[in-house]
Design an enzyme around this catalytic site. Structure first.
Site, PDB file in Angstrom:
ATOM      1  CG  ASP A 250      72.825  -3.135  84.586  1.00  0.00           C
ATOM      2  OD1 ASP A 250      72.728  -2.283  83.484  1.00  0.00           O
ATOM      3  OD2 ASP A 250      72.323  -2.915  85.271  1.00  0.00           O
TER       4      ASP A 250
ATOM      5  N   GLY B 269      71.836   2.267  75.383  1.00  0.00           N
ATOM      6  CA  GLY B 269      71.277   3.471  74.400  1.00  0.00           C
ATOM      7  C   GLY B 269      72.514   3.224  73.493  1.00  0.00           C
TER       8      GLY B 269
ATOM      9  CG  ASP C  80      71.171   4.568  85.582  1.00  0.00           C
ATOM     10  OD1 ASP C  80      70.826   3.580  84.176  1.00  0.00           O
ATOM     11  OD2 ASP C  80      71.774   3.542  85.979  1.00  0.00           O
TER      12      ASP C  80
HETATM   13  C1  GLA Z   1      72.668   0.495  86.159  1.00  0.00           C
HETATM   14  C2  GLA Z   1      71.368   0.116  85.447  1.00  0.00           C
HETATM   15  C3  GLA Z   1      70.623   0.876  86.503  1.00  0.00           C
HETATM   16  C4  GLA Z   1      70.899  -0.093  88.138  1.00  0.00           C
HETATM   17  C5  GLA Z   1      71.345  -0.307  88.530  1.00  0.00           C
HETATM   18  C6  GLA Z   1      72.193  -1.506  89.317  1.00  0.00           C
HETATM   19  O1  GLA Z   1      73.002   1.634  86.326  1.00  0.00           O
HETATM   20  O2  GLA Z   1      71.134   0.811  84.305  1.00  0.00           O
HETATM   21  O3  GLA Z   1      68.843   0.918  85.999  1.00  0.00           O
HETATM   22  O4  GLA Z   1      69.612  -1.404  87.871  1.00  0.00           O
HETATM   23  O5  GLA Z   1      73.068  -0.825  87.106  1.00  0.00           O
HETATM   24  O6  GLA Z   1      73.194  -1.408  89.610  1.00  0.00           O
END
Ligand code: GLA
Length: 546
Positions: free
Chosen positions: A163, A202, A222
């Protein structure tokens, strides 16, 4: 875990709804170039806990889900990876600097959990972050890449989602490439095959550089369990087909099937994701999944489109008035076609064999991948499609143009243009060059997804207000720069299944002339907790606000 620690910094995703005249911009994409680790030659399939459980992940959940994948026939259908998302680790490294599993949640550690998953013939995924801390505030891997990769390999990890929170203020593409390449190299040095999933939302157009860094890369912020979120993400991902190929996939985020959309919308998501050669990572409670959910996730004819060895991402052949046609060439010469009706009412969606790249036969056979029915056509491919629904055909016969460039979009969409979303963590500045566009004359209108809220909220909420509102102790406030006011109000909804707040239909007064920009802030607070402010920048292209 303290309440404070459960408050995850908001990731703000801006998806501009360019209403009206938008000419679809086909984003420049690098030619497909695979990482070369020999993994994910077809899009990864499996399950991830985040969408349904947020931080409430545990060894027992992972084990029960692995069992269910097998007993429901999903493992046999191709679902292989059982992925632990954020919140499985302790808040501190040990004295030797190693990450530590949260043994309260994982009594047998990640290695014991992996052993169980492996005993079921499945593979285990884990989550980390290319920053100083994960989005939920656990230790990040920045500066610890090799140590952490070695630990993952020793635990028996087969898949890493990496992430982008708390990323040390990095903004440039070079900084992103450096952070994500460091973990690529660390994983390679372990010698263990580990699928590498880049999750930078992205922000820095990973489809242009991640082909030889990761096996897949998120193309958007997300997803949440709503039709509007799914539709917005589809629009952002569909134009990126030329960067996808075996071992290198655009990732429009995990599936929301079974999390609250209608069965029609769930069917649509599965069809669109398969047509776009997206990873198929179920994001629901599989243990208690309904028969309908399991039958959507288990549709082998649709899965075969996603997993087709040619590895082409389907392209938009046409898009007009919210009616879309997508075509995906398949290895045996067939073409998969999705007729998608974005609108609420039933509509006829039509194309032709020629438009999807088929020629040379007096007639073609259409197999409906959701009903199994077959029909023939001399050229027209058409269906009555329910609102928010799809009809998906596998088209056989004649020859196909699969070895030449796929059909490109030729018409102009009425609803929205895809644009990568400027997103940011709460601790780093906004991207310096937000990628957004607005149709001339259109309202400056935005949709935001605020990720991962307190787990204290247990019911769905929809609020309509201007300025700010308080819901279950949470205060939601838009702050605007001097001279800007919200004219048309805003709507926000909280979904306990996704743990996200979605704010939509925010409109601003004033006109953003081409070249001008404005920054909008968003702040969420609750008693004893304050999520760091997030903000985004609108780049004006002459949008006028109604
Ligand atoms: C980000 C990612 C999500 C998830 C959360 C977890 O927002 O994009 O898919 O993994 O972190 O905290």
């Amino acid at each position: 875990m303290s309440k404070r620690s459960r408050l995850v910094p908001g990731i703000l995703v801006l998806a501009l709804a360019a209403v009206g005249l938008g000419v679809l911009v086909l984003r420049a994409a690098a030619p497909a170039q695979a990482l070369g680790n020999g993994l994910a030659l077809t899009p990864p399939m499996g399950w991830n806990d985040w969408n349904a459980y947020g931080c409430n992940v545990s060894e027992s959940l992972v084990k029960q889900t692995a069992d269910r994948l097998v007993s429901a026939g999903l493992a046999a259908a191709g679902y292989q990876y059982v992925n632990i998302d954020d919140c499985g680790l302790q808040h501190n490294r040990d004295g030797a600097g190693n990450l530590q599993p949260d043994f309260g949640k994982f009594p047998d550690g990640i290695s014991g959990t992996a052993a169980y998953v492996h005993s079921k013939g499945l593979k285990l995924g884990i989550y980390e972050d290319a920053g100083t801390a994960t989005c939920a505030g656990y230790p990040g891997s920045l500066g610890h890449e090799q140590q952490d990769a070695n630990l993952f390999a020793s635990w028996g990890v087969d898949y890493l989602k990496y992430d982008n929170c708390n990323n040390n203020g990095s903004t440039t593409e070079a900084q992103y490439v450096a952070r994500y390449s460091a973990m690529r190299d660390a994983l390679a040095a372990t010698g263990r095959p580990i699928v590498y999933s880049i999750c930078e939302w992205g922000i820095n157009s990973p489809w242009t550089w991640a082909g030889n860094v990761g096996n897949l890369w998120r193309t958007t912020g997300d997803i949440s369990a709503s039709y509007s979120s799914m539709l917005s993400i589809f629009h952002q991902n569909v134009g990126l087909a030329s960067s996808a190929g075996p071992g290198a996939w655009n990732d429009p985020d995990m599936l929301e099937i079974g999390n609250g959309m209608s069965a029609t919308e769930d069917t649509t998501e599965f069809s669109l994701w398969a047509e776009m050669a997206a990873p198929l990572l179920a994001g629901d409670n599989l243990v208690n999944a309904t028969a309908t959910t399991l039958s959507i996730l288990g549709n082998k004819a649709v899965i075969a489109v996603d997993q087709d060895p040619l590895g082409r991402q389907g392209r938009q052949v046409s898009s007009s008035g919210g009616l879309d046609v997508l075509a995906k060439p398949l290895a045996n010469g067939d073409v998969s076609v999705v007729l998608f009706n974005e609108n609420a009412g039933t509509a006829t969606v039509a194309t032709t064999a020629a438009a999807i790249g088929k020629s040379g036969a007096p007639s073609y056979t259409l197999t409906d991948l959701w009903t199994g029915g077959t029909s023939t056509t001399t050229g027209t491919i058409s269906a009555s499609v329910p609102g928010h629904g799809v009809v998906m055909y596998r088209v056989a016969g004649g020859s196909s143009a699969s070895s030449s460039p796929s059909p490109m979009l030729t018409s102009t969409p009425a609803s929205a243009s895809p644009s990568a979303s400027p997103s940011r963590t709460s601790t780093s500045p906004s991207p310096s060059a937000p990628r957004s566009s607005q149709a001339p004359g259109a309202a400056c209108r935005v949709s935001d997804v605020i990720n991962a809220w307190s787990t204290g909220l247990t019911s769905s909420i929809t609020i309509t207000n201007t300025g700010s509102a308080t819901v279950n102790g949470w205060s939601l406030t838009f702050t605007l720069p001097s001279g800007q006011t919200i004219t048309n109000g805003w709507n926000a909804a909280y979904s306990p299944t996704s743990g996200q707040v979605t704010a939509t239909n925010v409109s601003y007064n004033g006109t953003l002339a081409a070249g001008a920009s404005t920054t909008i802030g968003f702040q969420a607070t609750a008693t004893g907790n304050t999520a760091a402010a997030t903000s985004f920048t609108l780049n004006g292209t002459g949008c006028a606000v109604g």
